[in-house]
Write an enzyme that holds these catalytic residues in place. Structure first.
Site, PDB file in Angstrom:
ATOM      1  CG  ASP A 246     -10.039   0.091   4.737  1.00 60.30           C
ATOM      2  OD1 ASP A 246      -9.417  -0.724   3.630  1.00 60.30           O
ATOM      3  OD2 ASP A 246      -8.996  -0.539   5.850  1.00 60.30           O
TER       4      ASP A 246
ATOM      5  CD  GLN B 176      -3.432  -4.640   6.202  1.00 60.32           C
ATOM      6  OE1 GLN B 176      -3.688  -3.568   5.365  1.00 60.32           O
ATOM      7  NE2 GLN B 176      -4.329  -5.694   5.660  1.00 60.32           N
TER       8      GLN B 176
ATOM      9  CE  LYS C 208      -3.812  -2.757   2.191  1.00 61.56           C
ATOM     10  NZ  LYS C 208      -4.184  -2.608   3.134  1.00 61.56           N
TER      11      LYS C 208
END
Ligand code: NAD
Length: 300
Positions: free
Chosen positions: A139, A116, A72
Site C-alpha cells: 500500500d 484492508q 484485489k
C-alpha cells in the site's frame, strides 16, 4: 461523433469550437497495467521461479471492504500471481492481528501484505501500518515508504496516487511548469499526489477544507485532482479551459449511484481531459497494487 481510441474517448465539446474534451479511460489503462504484470508473472513462471504472492487481510464484515478485497484477490488471480485472503472476525484483538502480521513478515513465500482499512475502533490503524514490513508494504503507507517518497528515494508509492500519475501520463501532456492543484490533503491521496507531480516539475498547490476561495485556486489549475469525498464539489465554473481533471472521489448519491467529487456534466464542457466515476481512478488503484506486489517481489 465520438472517436474511440485505446485509452480515451474524444467528445467534441459543444462549448468550444477548437477544442475537444477527452475522457481518460481508467478501465482500459488499468487493463493494460494488469496485462503488463501478467506478462511479467508468466515470464517468472517460465523461468521456473516462485511466483509473487499477495496476502490480503480483512477484519470484520464491512460490505465496501469486502468488495474491495474481493476485487484485489480477483486482480491477483488475473495476473497469475499467488494470493492469500485472511478473514478475521471484527472481535479479533490488536495483539492477534499484529501477531498474524509478524508471521507474514517472516514468511519468505509472501511478498506483499495489505490490511484492508478501516479497522474496527479497538485496533490502532497506525500500529498496524507500522507493523507491516516496509519491504512488503504494497500500500506504500509504512513510514519508511512515506519518507522514501518525500526524500525522492526508490520506494513503494501508494496505489491511488501512482494510478493518478499513470492516468496523467496517458494524456502525453508534459507536467513541467504546469500548475497542478490537488483538492484534499490526506496521507493516502492528496499529499502523495502533490509530491509525485512536484517530482515532474509541476508547480504544486494543495487545497483543503480551510482553503479560502477554492474556486479561484482551482481555476489556476492546468491539472486538477479532486480527492475530497464530496459529490459534485468541483463545478465547471471552477475549471480552467482545457485543464486535465482527475476525479479520485468515490461517493454515493441518495439513489445509491456511484459518483465522484467532480460534477462531470458541467466540468466536461470546459476541461480538455477528464476521468469518469466509475471507470477512472478506481480500477487504477487495484492495477497499481499488482505493480507494487511485483515490485516487492523483485526487490527481495
Ligand atoms: P480524507 O477524508 O482523508 O480527506 C479529504 C480531504 O478533503 C481532507 O484533506 C479535507 O481537507 C478535504 N476537504 C474536505 N472538505 C473540503 C472542502 N469543502 N473543500 C476542500 N477540501 C475539502 O479522504 P481521502 O481518503 O483522501 O479520500 C478522498 C476521496 O477519494 C474519498 O471520496 C475516497 O472515497 C476517495 N478515494 C478513492 C480511491 C480510489 O481508488 N478511487 C482511493 C482512496 C480514496
Amino acid at each position: 461523433m465520438i472517436l474511440r481510441t485505446a485509452h480515451w474517448t474524444v467528445i467534441p465539446s459543444v462549448a468550444k469550437e477548437s477544442n475537444s474534451m477527452r475522457i481518460i479511460d481508467g478501465k482500459a489503462i488499468s487493463q493494460a497495467v494488469k496485462d503488463e504484470v501478467r506478462a511479467e508473472v508468466a515470464a517468472i513462471e517460465a523461468e521456473g521461479k516462485r511466483k509473487p504472492c499477495l496476502c490480503v487481510i480483512i477484519v470484520g464484515e464491512n460490505p465496501a471492504s469486502q468488495v474491495y478485497v474481493r476485487n484485489k484477490v480477483k486482480a491477483a488471480a488475473y495476473t497469475g500471481m499467488e494470493s492469500m485472503l485472511i478473514e478475521l472476525p471484527a472481535t479479533v484483538s490488536e495483539e492477534e492481528l499484529l501477531g498474524k502480521i509478524a508471521e507474514l513478515n517472516a514468511d519468505p513465500a509472501v511478498d506483499g501484505i495489505l490490511v484492508q482499512l478501516p479497522l474496527p475502533k479497538h485496533i490502532d490503524e497506525e500500529k498496524v501500518i507500522d507493523a507491516i514490513s516496509a519491504a512488503k508494504d504494497v500500500d506504500g503507507f509504512h513510514p519508511s515508504n512515506v519518507a522514501g517518497l518525500w526524500l525522492g528515494k526508490d520506494c513503494v508509492v501508494p496505489c491511488t496516487p501512482a494510478g493518478v500519475m499513470r492516468l496523467l501520463d496517458s494524456t502525453g501532456v508534459d507536467l513541467s511548469g504546469k500548475t497542478a492543484v490537488v483538492v484534499g490533503r490526506s496521507n493516502i491521496v492528496g499529499k502523495p499526489v502533490a509530491k509525485l507531480r512536484l517530482d515532474r516539475n509541476a508547480t504544486v498547490v494543495i487545497a483543503h477544507s480551510r482553503t479560502a476561495d477554492l474556486a479561484s485556486v482551482c481555476r489556476q489549475a492546468d491539472i486538477l485532482v479532486a480527492a475530497v469525498g464530496r459529490p459534485g464539489l468541483i463545478t465547471g465554473d471552477m475549471v480552467k479551459p482545457g485543464a486535465i481533471i482527475i476525479d479520485v472521489g468515490i461517493n454515493r448519491t441518495p439513489e445509491g449511484k456511484l459518483c465522484g467529487d467532480v460534477d462531470f456534466a458541467s466540468c466536461s464542457e470546459v476541461a480538455g481531459w477528464i476521468t469518469p466515476v466509475p471507470g477512472g481512478v478506481g480500477p487504477m488503484t487495484i492495477a497499481m497494487l499488482m505493480k507494487n506486489t511485483l515490485r516487492c517481489y523483485r526487490s527481495k
